[in-house]
Design a protein around this motif. Structure first.
Motif, PDB file in Angstrom:
ATOM      1  N   THR A   7     -62.425  52.276  66.598  1.00 54.98           N
ATOM      2  CA  THR A   7     -61.872  51.203  66.850  1.00 54.98           C
ATOM      3  C   THR A   7     -60.945  50.896  68.324  1.00 54.98           C
ATOM      4  O   THR A   7     -60.796  49.911  68.352  1.00 54.98           O
ATOM      5  N   VAL A   8     -61.502  51.975  68.486  1.00 51.42           N
ATOM      6  CA  VAL A   8     -60.734  51.897  69.842  1.00 51.42           C
ATOM      7  C   VAL A   8     -61.269  50.700  70.673  1.00 51.42           C
ATOM      8  O   VAL A   8     -61.558  49.827  71.585  1.00 51.42           O
ATOM      9  N   GLY A  45     -57.779  45.471  57.710  1.00 52.39           N
ATOM     10  CA  GLY A  45     -57.701  46.981  58.244  1.00 52.39           C
ATOM     11  C   GLY A  45     -59.233  47.138  57.902  1.00 52.39           C
ATOM     12  O   GLY A  45     -59.803  46.550  56.626  1.00 52.39           O
ATOM     13  N   THR A  46     -59.925  48.803  58.063  1.00 52.40           N
ATOM     14  CA  THR A  46     -61.480  48.881  58.312  1.00 52.40           C
ATOM     15  C   THR A  46     -61.571  50.288  56.629  1.00 52.40           C
ATOM     16  O   THR A  46     -60.096  50.187  56.996  1.00 52.40           O
ATOM     17  N   GLY A  47     -62.676  49.820  56.235  1.00 56.84           N
ATOM     18  CA  GLY A  47     -62.530  50.000  55.418  1.00 56.84           C
ATOM     19  C   GLY A  47     -63.763  50.161  54.428  1.00 56.84           C
ATOM     20  O   GLY A  47     -65.122  49.202  54.825  1.00 56.84           O
ATOM     21  N   THR A  83     -50.831  40.881  65.728  1.00 57.78           N
ATOM     22  CA  THR A  83     -51.908  41.548  64.255  1.00 57.78           C
ATOM     23  C   THR A  83     -52.567  42.356  65.212  1.00 57.78           C
ATOM     24  O   THR A  83     -53.546  42.356  66.091  1.00 57.78           O
ATOM     25  N   VAL A  84     -52.298  43.485  64.188  1.00 59.86           N
ATOM     26  CA  VAL A  84     -53.527  45.068  63.931  1.00 59.86           C
ATOM     27  C   VAL A  84     -54.120  45.163  63.651  1.00 59.86           C
ATOM     28  O   VAL A  84     -53.876  44.841  62.347  1.00 59.86           O
ATOM     29  N   LEU A  85     -55.361  45.704  64.452  1.00 61.98           N
ATOM     30  CA  LEU A  85     -55.982  46.235  63.609  1.00 61.98           C
ATOM     31  C   LEU A  85     -56.041  47.622  63.528  1.00 61.98           C
ATOM     32  O   LEU A  85     -56.086  48.382  64.469  1.00 61.98           O
ATOM     33  N   ILE A  86     -56.042  48.103  61.893  1.00 65.58           N
ATOM     34  CA  ILE A  86     -55.921  49.514  61.546  1.00 65.58           C
ATOM     35  C   ILE A  86     -57.171  50.288  61.478  1.00 65.58           C
ATOM     36  O   ILE A  86     -58.249  49.870  60.119  1.00 65.58           O
ATOM     37  N   VAL A 109     -56.216  39.734  68.126  1.00 69.52           N
ATOM     38  CA  VAL A 109     -56.288  40.497  67.391  1.00 69.52           C
ATOM     39  C   VAL A 109     -55.241  41.196  69.203  1.00 69.52           C
ATOM     40  O   VAL A 109     -55.573  41.082  70.137  1.00 69.52           O
ATOM     41  N   THR A 110     -53.593  41.728  68.755  1.00 69.04           N
ATOM     42  CA  THR A 110     -53.098  41.992  69.928  1.00 69.04           C
ATOM     43  C   THR A 110     -52.339  43.281  70.012  1.00 69.04           C
ATOM     44  O   THR A 110     -52.069  44.220  70.577  1.00 69.04           O
ATOM     45  N   ALA A 111     -52.780  44.266  68.716  1.00 70.73           N
ATOM     46  CA  ALA A 111     -52.852  46.283  68.717  1.00 70.73           C
ATOM     47  C   ALA A 111     -53.597  46.673  67.914  1.00 70.73           C
ATOM     48  O   ALA A 111     -54.440  45.954  66.861  1.00 70.73           O
ATOM     49  N   ALA A 112     -53.519  47.596  67.933  1.00 68.65           N
ATOM     50  CA  ALA A 112     -55.115  48.641  67.021  1.00 68.65           C
ATOM     51  C   ALA A 112     -54.769  49.795  66.812  1.00 68.65           C
ATOM     52  O   ALA A 112     -53.868  50.778  67.841  1.00 68.65           O
TER      53      ALA A 112
END
Length: 315
Positions: free
Chosen positions: A234-235, A187-189, A160-163, A223-226
């Motif tokens: 986001t970091v 995805g953030t927006g 699950t990737v957070l972008i 979440v596993t990656a970003a």
């Protein structure tokens, strides 16, 4: 020989002094001539990127990128080869091409060293059938950067990737590349970008205060990656969610312990990205197009960082 009757003058967007969009001028310049190892491209469209206005925002920043006055503007281009210099192989007059030429793409004609790099001489790639010039003009910087960012975190099935900044010029590529790798993408927006993000395959979440809690509600399993494609928020959210530093990357800043993505490492993916577009497997939302004489409002729109997709200049 040129495709059309030869002309002696050409248009180019230039700076006479570095600064904001108000310093940009559309000038008449001499038509450049292709030398040995070069092709000349009649540009049809140029895509805008944040780096374009960042590099030229002040004299000190411009100097760091080796830019001198008078200076052109824009890096991504697409068009048709109309002159070929001595010793060039692999390109012919009439070929449709796209690529990058550092801070000189918004012009009727650009010279490209076929053995060069974006920063030194430029790069050119054949445009596949099925990819129009406007779309091709959006690919180089955003596509390379997105591919490099995705390569850092190596998403796959089960991830699950957070972008962060998922609706921006790089984000629209990163979301789709991560989804093609089999990952779930959040995805953030802004609230207004939610439908656009869903159309790309991302689950939207609004940025800002409370981001960590909203992501936890969407992904209680974690979440596993970003990828942070905008700044540092986001970091910080990814770390709070327990994502290890080696699976976090940035493109706009450097943070101790985090590996930043280097777009120069993503150039090998450009051909694949263009092919995916031609085959209908990847789409590029174009937020707005402007004629070249409207370069200032185009840059102001892009620099505001609120568009969902890419801004393109028509020539």
């Amino acid at each position: 020989m040129p495709l059309n009757e030869p002309t002696t003058t050409s248009r180019a967007v230039q700076f006479e002094s570095f600064g904001g969009p108000e310093r940009l001028r559309l000038r008449e310049v001499a038509v450049p001539q292709a030398g040995p190892g070069q092709i000349r491209v009649r540009v049809a469209a140029a895509g805008l990127n944040p780096m374009d206005w960042f590099m030229t925002s002040d004299p000190e920043t411009a100097a760091r990128f080796g830019l001198r006055l008078p200076c052109g503007f824009g890096t991504d281009y697409a068009g048709t080869v109309d002159q070929v210099g001595a010793g060039v192989e692999g390109f012919a007059v009439g070929d449709r091409v796209f690529g990058g030429v550092l801070s000189r793409a918004v012009a009727d004609h650009v010279l490209v060293d076929v053995a060069g790099t974006i920063a030194a001489g430029g790069e050119a790639y054949h445009t596949p059938d099925g990819v129009d010039d406007r779309t091709a003009a959006t690919l180089t910087i955003a596509g390379c950067t997105a591919a490099a960012a995705v390569a850092v975190v190596k998403p796959g099935p089960g991830d699950t990737v957070l972008i962060g900044g998922a609706g921006g010029g790089v984000g629209v590529f990163a979301v789709q590349l991560a989804r093609r790798a089999g990952a779930r993408v959040i995805g953030t927006g802004s609230a207004a970008s939610a439908e656009a993000l869903r159309a790309l395959g991302a689950e939207p979440v609004t940025y800002g205060e409370g981001l960590v809690e909203r992501v936890r509600a969407l992904a209680p399993e974690g979440v596993t990656a970003a990828l942070d494609l905008h700044g540092t928020d986001t970091v910080h959210a990814a770390r709070a969610l327990g994502v290890p530093d080696h699976r976090i990357t940035t493109i706009a800043t450097q943070i101790d312990g985090i590996t930043p993505a280097n777009g120069a490492n993503g150039t090998s993916a450009l051909g694949e990205i263009a092919t995916l577009i031609a085959e209908g497997h990847l789409r590029v939302p174009i937020a707005a197009t402007f004629p070249v004489d409207q370069i200032r409002p185009a840059v102001e729109l892009q620099a505001a960082r609120h568009v969902h997709g890419k801004v393109v200049i028509d020539l």
